[in-house]
Design an enzyme around this catalytic site. Structure first.
Site, PDB file in Angstrom:
ATOM      1  CB  CYS A  58      -0.910  -0.017   1.234  1.00 21.33           C
ATOM      2  SG  CYS A  58      -2.029   1.384   1.281  1.00 21.33           S
ATOM      3  CB  CYS A  62      -1.414   3.689   8.185  1.00 17.43           C
ATOM      4  SG  CYS A  62      -2.464   4.353   6.864  1.00 17.43           S
ATOM      5  CB  CYS A  65      -0.764  -0.412   8.247  1.00 20.60           C
ATOM      6  SG  CYS A  65      -1.654  -1.598   7.225  1.00 20.60           S
ATOM      7  CB  CYS A 102     -15.601  -6.980   6.448  1.00 22.73           C
ATOM      8  SG  CYS A 102     -16.903  -6.879   7.664  1.00 22.73           S
ATOM      9  CB  CYS A 133     -18.656  -4.622   5.362  1.00 22.17           C
ATOM     10  SG  CYS A 133     -17.662  -3.228   5.965  1.00 22.17           S
ATOM     11  CB  CYS A 193     -18.221   0.225   9.285  1.00 25.18           C
ATOM     12  SG  CYS A 193     -17.122  -0.664  10.402  1.00 25.18           S
ATOM     13  NE  ARG A 265     -17.378  -5.511  13.830  1.00 29.49           N
ATOM     14  CZ  ARG A 265     -17.544  -4.777  12.727  1.00 29.49           C
ATOM     15  NH1 ARG A 265     -16.529  -4.181  12.172  1.00 29.49           N
ATOM     16  NH2 ARG A 265     -18.719  -4.678  12.175  1.00 29.49           N
TER      17      ARG A 265
HETATM   18  N1  SAM Z   1      -6.647   0.568   3.155  1.00 32.51           N
HETATM   19  C1  SAM Z   1      -7.919   0.837   3.666  1.00 32.51           C
HETATM   20  C2  SAM Z   1      -7.941   1.934   4.696  1.00 32.51           C
HETATM   21  O1  SAM Z   1      -6.940   2.192   5.314  1.00 32.51           O
HETATM   22  O2  SAM Z   1      -9.011   2.504   4.906  1.00 32.51           O
HETATM   23  C3  SAM Z   1      -8.612  -0.388   4.234  1.00 32.51           C
HETATM   24  C4  SAM Z   1      -7.844  -1.407   5.048  1.00 32.51           C
HETATM   25  S1  SAM Z   1      -7.123  -0.834   6.570  1.00 32.51           S
HETATM   26  C5  SAM Z   1      -6.114  -2.207   6.993  1.00 32.51           C
HETATM   27  C6  SAM Z   1      -8.493  -0.794   7.678  1.00 32.51           C
HETATM   28  C7  SAM Z   1      -8.262  -0.449   9.127  1.00 32.51           C
HETATM   29  O3  SAM Z   1      -7.608  -1.510   9.802  1.00 32.51           O
HETATM   30  C8  SAM Z   1      -7.376   0.754   9.447  1.00 32.51           C
HETATM   31  O4  SAM Z   1      -8.057   1.968   9.299  1.00 32.51           O
HETATM   32  C9  SAM Z   1      -7.035   0.492  10.906  1.00 32.51           C
HETATM   33  O5  SAM Z   1      -7.991   1.077  11.753  1.00 32.51           O
HETATM   34  C10 SAM Z   1      -7.109  -1.032  11.016  1.00 32.51           C
HETATM   35  N2  SAM Z   1      -5.763  -1.589  11.256  1.00 32.51           N
HETATM   36  C11 SAM Z   1      -4.778  -1.713  10.348  1.00 32.51           C
HETATM   37  N3  SAM Z   1      -3.662  -2.212  10.907  1.00 32.51           N
HETATM   38  C12 SAM Z   1      -3.948  -2.415  12.215  1.00 32.51           C
HETATM   39  C13 SAM Z   1      -3.199  -2.915  13.321  1.00 32.51           C
HETATM   40  N4  SAM Z   1      -1.930  -3.276  13.187  1.00 32.51           N
HETATM   41  N5  SAM Z   1      -3.803  -2.993  14.530  1.00 32.51           N
HETATM   42  C14 SAM Z   1      -5.103  -2.610  14.664  1.00 32.51           C
HETATM   43  N6  SAM Z   1      -5.852  -2.131  13.658  1.00 32.51           N
HETATM   44  C15 SAM Z   1      -5.288  -2.024  12.446  1.00 32.51           C
HETATM   45 FE1  SF4 Z   2      -2.807   1.131   3.438  1.00 32.74          FE
HETATM   46 FE2  SF4 Z   2      -2.727  -0.077   5.796  1.00 32.74          FE
HETATM   47 FE3  SF4 Z   2      -3.044   2.533   5.665  1.00 32.74          FE
HETATM   48 FE4  SF4 Z   2      -5.046   0.939   4.841  1.00 32.74          FE
HETATM   49  S1  SF4 Z   2      -4.256   1.110   6.905  1.00 32.74           S
HETATM   50  S2  SF4 Z   2      -4.282   2.765   3.824  1.00 32.74           S
HETATM   51  S3  SF4 Z   2      -3.847  -0.773   4.016  1.00 32.74           S
HETATM   52  S4  SF4 Z   2      -1.218   1.395   4.976  1.00 32.74           S
END
Ligand code: SAM
Ligand code: SF4
Ligand code: DTB
Length: 318
Positions: A58, A62, A65, A102, A133, A193, A265
């Site tokens: 990606c 973040c 992530c 989802c 979802c 959500c 949740r």
């Molecule tokens: N890429 C899209 C986005 O960021 O909206 C969708 C997938 S992203 C993985 C969805 C959510 O997963 C993130 O907004 C975050 O809240 C949660 N998430 C991701 N990595 C995580 C982690 N290591 N621990 C807890 N929640 C996590």
């Molecule tokens: Fe990409 Fe992870 Fe951020 Fe979603 S949460 S935008 S998958 S880096």
């Protein structure tokens, strides 16, 4: 009072939220449990199943992530999953008792050329009798409308933390970008959500700011995932101090009081939680979980462990 006026009247202030976050624990949980019983059956918990339809690589950064291309986490990236495989996963989810499926993608935003395939997945999963979802990153108005027309029930798009702390967590987009997509989702007629993560080094004030934004959305999100950070080696937040079970339950209780009609949740992090912490969270008003042995890229308790827990608690997964 009509519905809209009631929503207007129920706006929360920062002081309200901070007072709840600082309230004596037993009183807070008691009040949350009362609010929960007014709107839901406290012996039922909604079950959603996640599947990663596009993993890793990606472009966003973040800091929590596993899937960001900015960090070396050792995760193998893959392209968009075939529709047949997605449908097989949905079938399995349904057989294992999930009511919502989802689909998550590691994108900043979907490409217009992927939309027909994504809409096809939505329509076919829905036809199996599951709620649908997706979480695909930012959406344009047109993309949101096509997903809605295909039958998408919910769109997940988290604000993750307070507006003030957001740029400490992500730099490749802004808090306002998140809000814009959420508005497109609402205008397209889908349910929202939206939640976030705790345990990212945020202050109590950030937790207050995060909950305040959610609670004052009009209407509030129908589904509010509260994730405990799953620490990922190689990410900037991989070594953050974990949140204790009591702190987590407190946050659930405050979310329940602020958003009485939303599904709250208990999301990522159940793998590290004791049965007792989870039970406390359900008492404090959590009424939705992710089922199955994995989330997107990390572990979740799985069916056997959850069946034993919910049997002990006398809770029915719906
Ligand atoms: N890429 C899209 C986005 O960021 O909206 C969708 C997938 S992203 C993985 C969805 C959510 O997963 C993130 O907004 C975050 O809240 C949660 N998430 C991701 N990595 C995580 C982690 N290591 N621990 C807890 N929640 C996590
Ligand atoms: Fe990409 Fe992870 Fe951020 Fe979603 S949460 S935008 S998958 S880096
Ligand atoms: C949400 O709030 N939590 C889910 C879902 N929305 C997409 C994701 C949790 C991901 C946990 C880390 C992982 O498995 O990679």
């Amino acid at each position: 009072m009509d519905g809209e006026a009631r929503i207007e009247a129920a706006r929360w202030t920062r002081e309200d939220v901070e007072a709840l976050l600082a309230a004596p624990f037993a009183e807070l949980v008691f009040r949350a449990a009362e609010v929960h019983r007014e709107h839901f059956n406290p012996n039922e918990v909604q079950a959603s199943r996640l599947v990663s339809i596009k993993t890793g690589g990606c472009p966003e950064d973040c800091g929590y992530c596993n899937q960001s291309a900015h960090f070396k986490t050792g995760l193998k990236a893959s392209k968009l999953m075939d529709r047949e495989k997605v449908l097989a996963e949905a079938k399995r989810a349904k057989a294992e008792g999930a009511s919502r499926f989802c689909m998550g993608a590691a994108w900043r935003a979907p490409k217009d050329r992927d939309m027909p395939e994504l809409c096809g997945m939505v329509a076919e999963v829905k036809a199996m009798g599951l709620e649908t979802c997706m979480t695909l990153g930012m959406l344009s108005g047109e993309q949101a409308r096509s997903l809605s027309e295909a039958g998408l029930d919910y769109y997940n798009h988290n604000i993750d933390t307070s507006p003030e702390y957001y740029d400490q967590v992500v730099t490749t987009r802004t808090f306002e970008d998140r809000i814009e997509t959420l508005e497109e989702v609402r205008s397209a007629g889908m349910k929202v959500c939206c939640g976030g993560i705790v345990g990212m080094g945020e202050k109590v004030e950030d937790r207050a700011g995060f909950l305040l934004v959610l609670a004052n959305m009009t209407p509030p999100p129908e589904s509010v995932p509260i994730n405990a950070l799953m620490p990922i080696d190689g990410t900037p937040l991989g070594r953050s101090k974990p949140v204790s079970g009591l702190e987590f339950a407190r946050l659930i209780a405050v979310a329940r009081i602020l958003m009485p009609r939303s599904y709250v949740r208990l999301s990522a992090g159940r793998e590290q939680m004791s049965d007792e912490t989870q039970a406390l969270c359900f008492l404090a008003g959590a009424n939705s979980i992710f089922v199955g042995d994995e989330l997107l890229t990390t572990n979740n308790p799985g069916q056997a462990k959850d069946a034993a827990l919910f049997e002990t608690l006398g809770v029915k997964l719906v």
